[in-house]
Design a protein around this motif. Sequence first.
Motif, mmCIF file in Angstrom:
data_model
loop_
_atom_site.group_PDB
_atom_site.id
_atom_site.type_symbol
_atom_site.label_atom_id
_atom_site.label_comp_id
_atom_site.label_asym_id
_atom_site.label_seq_id
_atom_site.Cartn_x
_atom_site.Cartn_y
_atom_site.Cartn_z
ATOM 1 N N GLU A 1 9.775 37.866 -23.020
ATOM 2 C CA GLU A 1 10.896 38.801 -23.005
ATOM 3 C C GLU A 1 11.750 38.694 -21.753
ATOM 4 O O GLU A 1 12.957 38.888 -21.805
ATOM 5 N N SER A 2 11.131 38.405 -20.626
ATOM 6 C CA SER A 2 11.863 38.442 -19.359
ATOM 7 C C SER A 2 12.541 37.130 -19.002
ATOM 8 O O SER A 2 13.433 37.108 -18.165
ATOM 9 N N GLY A 3 12.077 36.040 -19.602
ATOM 10 C CA GLY A 3 12.605 34.742 -19.208
ATOM 11 C C GLY A 3 11.957 34.225 -17.931
ATOM 12 O O GLY A 3 12.428 33.270 -17.327
ATOM 13 N N GLN A 4 10.868 34.860 -17.525
ATOM 14 C CA GLN A 4 10.105 34.426 -16.355
ATOM 15 C C GLN A 4 9.602 33.007 -16.599
ATOM 16 O O GLN A 4 9.226 32.680 -17.722
ATOM 17 N N PRO A 5 9.602 32.145 -15.583
ATOM 18 C CA PRO A 5 9.066 30.794 -15.789
ATOM 19 C C PRO A 5 7.627 30.846 -16.298
ATOM 20 O O PRO A 5 6.851 31.716 -15.895
ATOM 21 N N VAL A 6 7.284 29.926 -17.189
ATOM 22 C CA VAL A 6 5.939 29.892 -17.763
ATOM 23 C C VAL A 6 4.901 29.585 -16.687
ATOM 24 O O VAL A 6 3.826 30.170 -16.658
ATOM 25 N N VAL A 7 5.254 28.690 -15.782
ATOM 26 C CA VAL A 7 4.346 28.343 -14.678
ATOM 27 C C VAL A 7 4.485 29.410 -13.593
ATOM 28 O O VAL A 7 5.589 29.684 -13.129
ATOM 29 N N PRO A 8 3.372 30.035 -13.200
ATOM 30 C CA PRO A 8 3.451 31.085 -12.178
ATOM 31 C C PRO A 8 4.025 30.549 -10.861
ATOM 32 O O PRO A 8 3.857 29.376 -10.523
ATOM 33 N N LEU A 9 4.691 31.439 -10.130
ATOM 34 C CA LEU A 9 5.194 31.080 -8.814
ATOM 35 C C LEU A 9 4.017 30.856 -7.872
ATOM 36 O O LEU A 9 2.956 31.464 -8.028
ATOM 37 N N ASP A 10 4.210 30.003 -6.897
ATOM 38 C CA ASP A 10 3.175 29.728 -5.915
ATOM 39 C C ASP A 10 2.860 31.001 -5.137
ATOM 40 O O ASP A 10 3.765 31.709 -4.682
#
Length: 104
Positions: free
Chosen positions: A76-85
């Motif tokens: 829903e948010s468009g957050q990248p699939v790979v988590p941020l470091d």
Amino acid sequence: MATVAELKAVLKDTLEKKGVLGHLKARIRAEVFNALDDDREPRPSLSHENLLINELIREYLEFNKYKYTASVLIAESGQPVVPLDRQFLIHELNAFEESKDNTM
């Protein structure tokens, strides 16, 4: 012979005891959202602040094993699939990490 209502109650109880019912409900919600989501409609870009906030929410959800809820957040948010470091998050938030248990 058991009635349909009794079978439904036993099935629901069994799924709840195994911890599966919540996962199924969340997965169904995610799939319905994905089916209804219009890929042609562009999403607004994430602001830097929202990117960080969403990442903290994702970390909370994953820490508590809410993996299906996290998948809905990402979709829903468009957050990248790979988590941020994690080190990037710590730097951006001016936080510090406890060396004993990897908490911020």
